[in-house]
Design a protein around this motif. Structure first.
Motif, PDB file in Angstrom:
ATOM      1  N   HIS A 142      46.449  27.196   9.215  1.00 48.53           N
ATOM      2  CA  HIS A 142      45.959  25.772   8.731  1.00 48.53           C
ATOM      3  C   HIS A 142      47.147  24.977   8.566  1.00 48.53           C
ATOM      4  O   HIS A 142      47.026  23.715   8.781  1.00 48.53           O
ATOM      5  CB  HIS A 142      45.206  26.012   7.727  1.00 48.53           C
TER       6      HIS A 142
ATOM      7  N   TYR B 214      47.258  30.566   6.380  1.00 46.94           N
ATOM      8  CA  TYR B 214      46.345  30.850   7.578  1.00 46.94           C
ATOM      9  C   TYR B 214      45.216  31.870   6.913  1.00 46.94           C
ATOM     10  O   TYR B 214      45.197  32.224   5.877  1.00 46.94           O
ATOM     11  CB  TYR B 214      47.126  31.442   8.601  1.00 46.94           C
ATOM     12  N   THR B 215      44.149  31.885   7.744  1.00 42.78           N
ATOM     13  CA  THR B 215      43.199  32.879   7.525  1.00 42.78           C
ATOM     14  C   THR B 215      43.422  33.972   8.435  1.00 42.78           C
ATOM     15  O   THR B 215      43.737  33.842   9.952  1.00 42.78           O
ATOM     16  CB  THR B 215      41.843  32.244   8.013  1.00 42.78           C
TER      17      THR B 215
ATOM     18  N   GLU C 154      42.131  37.167  10.172  1.00 43.25           N
ATOM     19  CA  GLU C 154      40.986  37.592  10.790  1.00 43.25           C
ATOM     20  C   GLU C 154      41.354  39.335  11.451  1.00 43.25           C
ATOM     21  O   GLU C 154      42.064  39.360  12.532  1.00 43.25           O
ATOM     22  CB  GLU C 154      40.249  36.928  11.766  1.00 43.25           C
TER      23      GLU C 154
ATOM     24  N   LEU D 119      38.249  36.920   1.721  1.00 40.41           N
ATOM     25  CA  LEU D 119      37.226  36.080   1.955  1.00 40.41           C
ATOM     26  C   LEU D 119      35.928  36.835   2.306  1.00 40.41           C
ATOM     27  O   LEU D 119      34.862  36.540   2.214  1.00 40.41           O
ATOM     28  CB  LEU D 119      37.426  35.206   3.110  1.00 40.41           C
TER      29      LEU D 119
ATOM     30  N   ARG E 130      38.440  39.218   6.549  1.00 35.40           N
ATOM     31  CA  ARG E 130      39.048  38.025   6.598  1.00 35.40           C
ATOM     32  C   ARG E 130      39.448  37.917   5.468  1.00 35.40           C
ATOM     33  O   ARG E 130      39.151  37.932   4.309  1.00 35.40           O
ATOM     34  CB  ARG E 130      37.962  36.891   7.086  1.00 35.40           C
TER      35      ARG E 130
ATOM     36  N   ALA F  42      42.354  34.770   3.196  1.00 37.89           N
ATOM     37  CA  ALA F  42      43.246  33.581   3.158  1.00 37.89           C
ATOM     38  C   ALA F  42      44.627  33.879   2.748  1.00 37.89           C
ATOM     39  O   ALA F  42      44.771  34.900   1.563  1.00 37.89           O
ATOM     40  CB  ALA F  42      42.636  32.504   2.391  1.00 37.89           C
TER      41      ALA F  42
ATOM     42  N   LEU G   3      40.971  25.347   0.966  1.00 33.02           N
ATOM     43  CA  LEU G   3      39.953  25.724   1.856  1.00 33.02           C
ATOM     44  C   LEU G   3      38.661  25.993   1.427  1.00 33.02           C
ATOM     45  O   LEU G   3      38.391  26.371   0.299  1.00 33.02           O
ATOM     46  CB  LEU G   3      40.502  27.443   2.243  1.00 33.02           C
TER      47      LEU G   3
END
Ligand code: UGY
Ligand code: MN
Length: 209
Positions: free
Chosen positions: A9, A21-22, A24, A43, A77, A79, A155
């Motif tokens: 991000h 960043y996220t 995943e 998350l 997920r 952050a 976020l």
């Protein structure tokens, strides 16, 4: 990363002094150790960090060059925030910790009970950044247009509203990310019938560079 994807991000490439960043994770996903300090906020799903199992709303702080990885047995997920540590003379660098957001007492933002702040990083000058969640009841808003030297990574976790950035107004909803550079004029008002909540990073406790 192995069996994982980073949705970056904000990073120094855009002018930020941190990276967010996220991550995943697929089942069996792994994020290797970082060379800088790292903050992990879950998350969705479960991850393992330094022997601790972290679920949604749980978090961990890893100091510079900590050897811990972030791994996921099933899809998850998180952050991830990373920042080179800025030393402060006479103050020791912080150590690893983890926590649970629901254990943190919410406090009203500038006296407004409709806007709750939870500080996930202890209020201690050894930390050079803060990470908070801010939860706005429908109709709640920041009490002013803020402008400050600190930058933000934001976020949206749930709900939505309108974000003012400079002279532009943006509708925002779950999953949206905003990088606010230093001195970016900023204001938020929550819309809709459910609370709006975001995770917000800011540099903290250090003289402006
Ligand atoms: O802490 C903050 O600077 C926060 N109130 N900013 C924001 O929500 N945009
Ligand atoms: Mn702010």
């Amino acid at each position: 990363m192995h069996k994982a994807t980073a949705i970056v991000h904000a990073a120094p490439a855009i002018g930020a002094r941190f990276t967010e960043y996220t991550a995943e994770f697929e089942a069996g996903g792994l994020l290797g150790p970082a060379a800088v300090q790292r903050f992990v906020y879950v998350l969705q799903g479960d991850v393992e960090v330094n022997g601790a199992r972290l679920s949604r709303g749980d978090y961990a702080y890893l100091p510079t060059e900590h050897s811990a990885t972030v791994s996921a047995k099933t899809a998850a997920r998180a952050a991830i925030i990373e920042k080179p540590y800025q030393i402060l003379a006479g103050v020791s660098a912080p150590a690893y910790f983890n926590g649970r957001e629901s254990d943190i007492a919410g406090r009203p933002f500038m006296g407004d009970d409709a806007l709750e702040v939870r500080a996930l990083v202890p209020d201690d000058p050894s930390f050079d950044f803060a990470v908070n969640t801010m939860t706005f009841l429908p109709g709640a808003a920041l009490p002013m247009v803020e402008m400050h030297v600190m930058e933000h990574g934001l976020l949206m976790l749930s709900g939505g509203g309108i974000y003012r950035l400079g002279d532009q107004w943006y509708p925002v909803t779950e999953g949206d990310f905003i990088w606010m550079a230093p001195f970016c004029p900023q204001w938020f008002g929550a819309l809709g019938k459910t609370p709006a909540k975001y995770l917000i990073y800011k540099d903290w406790n250090r003289a402006p560079q």
